[in-house]
Design an enzyme around this catalytic site. Structure first.
Site, PDB file in Angstrom:
ATOM      1  N   ASN A 156      49.166  14.725  18.415  1.00  0.00           N
ATOM      2  CA  ASN A 156      50.015  13.550  18.572  1.00  0.00           C
ATOM      3  C   ASN A 156      51.455  13.978  18.369  1.00  0.00           C
ATOM      4  O   ASN A 156      51.979  13.994  17.256  1.00  0.00           O
ATOM      5  CB  ASN A 156      49.612  12.464  17.576  1.00  0.00           C
ATOM      6  CG  ASN A 156      48.247  11.900  17.907  1.00  0.00           C
ATOM      7  OD1 ASN A 156      48.112  11.148  18.867  1.00  0.00           O
ATOM      8  ND2 ASN A 156      47.236  12.316  17.158  1.00  0.00           N
ATOM      9  N   GLU A 157      52.056  14.328  19.488  1.00  0.00           N
ATOM     10  CA  GLU A 157      53.408  14.880  19.462  1.00  0.00           C
ATOM     11  C   GLU A 157      54.421  13.758  19.232  1.00  0.00           C
ATOM     12  O   GLU A 157      54.078  12.575  19.322  1.00  0.00           O
ATOM     13  CB  GLU A 157      53.683  15.589  20.792  1.00  0.00           C
ATOM     14  CG  GLU A 157      52.735  16.746  21.102  1.00  0.00           C
ATOM     15  CD  GLU A 157      52.911  17.949  20.174  1.00  0.00           C
ATOM     16  OE1 GLU A 157      53.559  17.830  19.110  1.00  0.00           O
ATOM     17  OE2 GLU A 157      52.382  19.032  20.510  1.00  0.00           O
ATOM     18  N   PRO A 158      55.683  14.139  18.928  1.00  0.00           N
ATOM     19  CA  PRO A 158      56.710  13.120  18.719  1.00  0.00           C
ATOM     20  C   PRO A 158      56.682  12.074  19.841  1.00  0.00           C
ATOM     21  O   PRO A 158      56.557  12.412  21.012  1.00  0.00           O
ATOM     22  CB  PRO A 158      58.005  13.933  18.761  1.00  0.00           C
ATOM     23  CG  PRO A 158      57.602  15.278  18.265  1.00  0.00           C
ATOM     24  CD  PRO A 158      56.212  15.504  18.759  1.00  0.00           C
ATOM     25  N   SER A 160      54.365   9.638  19.862  1.00  0.00           N
ATOM     26  CA  SER A 160      53.041   9.009  19.937  1.00  0.00           C
ATOM     27  C   SER A 160      53.030   7.722  19.124  1.00  0.00           C
ATOM     28  O   SER A 160      53.429   7.717  17.956  1.00  0.00           O
ATOM     29  CB  SER A 160      51.971   9.940  19.361  1.00  0.00           C
ATOM     30  OG  SER A 160      51.964  11.160  20.029  1.00  0.00           O
ATOM     31  N   THR A 175      55.237  23.163  19.804  1.00  0.00           N
ATOM     32  CA  THR A 175      53.799  23.444  19.684  1.00  0.00           C
ATOM     33  C   THR A 175      53.417  24.592  20.614  1.00  0.00           C
ATOM     34  O   THR A 175      52.674  25.506  20.231  1.00  0.00           O
ATOM     35  CB  THR A 175      52.997  22.179  20.053  1.00  0.00           C
ATOM     36  OG1 THR A 175      53.412  21.130  19.189  1.00  0.00           O
ATOM     37  CG2 THR A 175      51.512  22.409  19.938  1.00  0.00           C
TER      38      THR A 175
END
Ligand code: F6R
Length: 620
Positions: A156-158, A160, A175
């Protein structure tokens, strides 16, 4: 008192292994109590380096204490898109190798998200099915999480949303950069993945987020202390009523209670803490140390320091001098000088400096200019590369070498013979088969390439080949990133090299690195060997490695680098071409950044600096 800053319960352990034992014990208790009730337990699992010590402990509990996984169901957080299940970096393979193959879990009870499919609808359907399956299993009892440097949990990347569920996502650049060594280069890292959502994670009964090493300290602090934000999805755990961060000391190092303890509680002021607080006040007020006045101390919460007879003027001078005394152009000590305040004592002269490097290039990148100085100042310098470092070498380099050898052989046979089996790898390397990087022949070839490059790079710093030692520790050559196993053999080799070289000045790195990384592992090996060696910590220095930038107040020795030496180092680093994503410019930029930090405190302005910390006795 730190509750004022920390919005999530945090447990800090001296070592990752101790923290992992505690988490594994909680998992074992859950499994056991569920079994007593005649029910199964549901675990949410993570991959990556972080959970490995927990998996190793669970395997031990299974083997030695009869913990059974027969009634356990697992759901993994995520999986890269487009990798076959047996791809070396697939999370399916990771889970088999790290846990499932070693315990009695039923294969049908293990679940890993899978969003393969030809259409968006098909992928969405699979994601919805995964959510449904978790619900049907009764929900997750314990969820294990790591944290990425982008602040992600799962993938859940920035950006999300807090309500997100299992879905296909695009990976953040950080990532992908962090995974580039695993995938032999940034461009090979998948762009997308499938992950449980933040909402899915928040539904678990209990959540443990684990983090080791200084590389995670900054993002851990943001997640724990700042307001909840989509920019760091781990911060959403603040709203979970049974989430806990389990950290080692390095990962906890940026929390206010550890970094600025005077803001949290009344403390015993050691000289080091005083230095730290005053440099912090200097940064906060944007004033050099010598310009701080009583009001600056008061407004920075340091009134206590000037209350007892001290005044800001004398404190400023004492702190300024402490910083000034860390700066030396004589990393091996200055012969004949009064060295009361110098970081490294002058006796004996000349010294035998042994510089340990986890992977062969590490020391050149971090302390190339200092190595050059030591040599120029007449010390005997030996660089010990503890591992072969072949995992860092790009496949294309091996392919290039094989092709060169083949061309040479064709033109000059019979004198130019190469082992015929090397030619067999051309196809798989050219196709980018990920398995090729694990082949022992290819790994050996890469070790040879890296060794040649390091010899070349070191020569640019005045270090000849006879001063280089390549150990090739077995833990590295028999493992791969995130999957190293240390054996007695590794310990013995490190102990015997110390004995053979008999140094009276030692440099090493990795004290605050992720303990599962080659740097973290080799640090432990050297630190252990050195305890039974007659050398005092006065002469043992740690140099910073990537992601372990030292703050000014952590520095015990700062070696200034002139513009000419900076170029010399840049030239040496340019010769390291085979290393995956070495990012030379970043390393050189960090040297400059430290010099700027010193300048801002009001000290002399240098082009760049290489900085060192004295090894604390507790670390041995
Ligand atoms: C892995 C996962 C990720 C990792 C994180 C940290 O399943 O979901 O969030 O936990 O990227 O990775 P490591 O542990 O390798 O530092």
């Amino acid at each position: 008192m730190h509750d004022r800053y920390e919005k999530i319960p945090v447990q800090v352990y001296p070592e990752a292994s101790e923290a992992a034992r505690r988490v594994a014990a909680e998992i074992a208790d859950l499994i056991q109590s569920r079994e007593d009730e005649g029910r199964g337990a549901v675990l949410g699992l993570a991959t990556g380096s972080t959970p490995i010590p927990v998996y190793r402990e669970l395997i031990r509990l299974h083997r030695e204490e009869g913990l059974s996984f027969a009634n356990v169901t697992t759901f993994n957080l995520d999986e890269y898109s487009g990798l076959d299940a047996d791809h070396p970096e697939s999370y399916t393979r990771f889970m088999q190798e790290q846990l499932f193959d070693h315990v009695d879990i039923k294969p049908s009870h293990t679940n890993i998200p899978n969003a393969t499919g030809s259409s968006t609808e098909e992928k969405e359907r699979r994601c919805a099915e995964y959510e449904q399956k978790i619900r049907e299993a009764g929900g997750i009892d314990i969820q294990l999480l790591g944290i990425g440097r982008s602040g992600h949990i799962g993938f859940n990347e920035p950006g999300s949303p807090v309500t997100s569920s299992t879905r296909v996502v695009t990976l953040d650049r950080i990532t992908r950069l962090d995974a580039s060594a695993d995938f032999q280069g940034f461009h090979n890292v998948p762009r997308t993945a499938v992950t449980m959502g933040v909402g899915t994670i928040l539904e678990a009964d209990k959540v443990f987020l684990l983090a080791w090493g200084k590389g995670k300290a900054d993002v851990v602090r943001i997640a724990v202390e700042e307001k909840e934000t989509e920019a760091v999805t781990a911060s959403f755990l603040q709203r979970h009523d049974n989430a806990e961060f389990v950290l080692d000391e390095a990962a906890a190092g940026d929390l206010t209670r550890i970094r600025y303890p005077w803001l949290v509680d009344s403390i015993v002021w050691t000289p080091r803490m005083q230095q730290r607080a005053i440099s912090w006040a200097s940064g906060k007020t944007e004033k050099p140390i010598l310009k701080l006045v009583d009001d600056d101390y008061n407004e920075s919460g340091l009134g206590e320091l000037i209350a007892e007879g001290e005044n800001s003027y004398s404190l400023n001078i004492a702190t300024f001098n402490d910083y000034q005394n860390t700066v030396t152009g004589w990393p091996g000590g200055k012969p004949g000088a009064n060295d009361e305040t110098r970081p490294e004592k002058s006796d004996p002269q000349p010294k035998h400096a042994v510089i340990f490097s986890a992977e062969p290039q590490d020391a050149l990148v971090s302390m190339g200019a200092t190595i050059n100085r030591l040599k120029e100042q007449g010390h005997l310098v030996t660089l010990v590369a503890l591992t072969s470092g072949n995992l860092r070498v790009r496949d294309q380099e091996a392919l290039k070498l094989i092709r060169c050898l083949q061309t040479v052989e064709q033109s000059k046979s019979p004198e130019w013979q190469i082992p015929p089996h090397l030619g067999e790898h051309v196809g798989s390397l050219a196709e980018g088969d990920a398995e090729a990087a694990l082949n022992p022949d290819i790994r050996h070839l890469k070790s040879v390439i890296l060794r040649a490059e390091v010899v070349d790079s070191a020569s640019a710093l005045g270090i000849s080949e006879s001063s280089l030692k390549f150990l090739g520790l077995p833990f590295y050559d028999s493992g791969r990133f995130r999957q190293f196993h240390v054996t007695e053999d590794d310990h013995e080799q490190v102990a015997s090299v110390l004995e053979e070289l008999n140094p009276n000045l030692v440099f090493l790195a990795g004290s605050v690195a992720d303990p599962m990384s080659p740097q973290g592992i080799t640090f432990q090996l050297v630190a252990k060997a050195i305890t039974s060696f007659p050398i005092t910590t006065d002469h043992i220095w740690t140099y910073r490695h990537r992601e372990e930038m030292l703050k000014p107040y952590e520095i015990d020795m700062a070696v200034p680098i002139s513009p000419v030496q900076h170029e010399l180092k840049a030239n040496a680093l340019q010769r390291l071409r085979a290393v995956v994503d070495l990012r030379n410019d970043e390393a050189l930029g960090e040297d400059r950044a430290v010099a700027r930090a010193y300048d801002k405190l009001g000290l002399a302005e240098y082009e760049a600096m290489e900085v060192f910390q004295r090894l604390e006795v507790a670390e041995l």
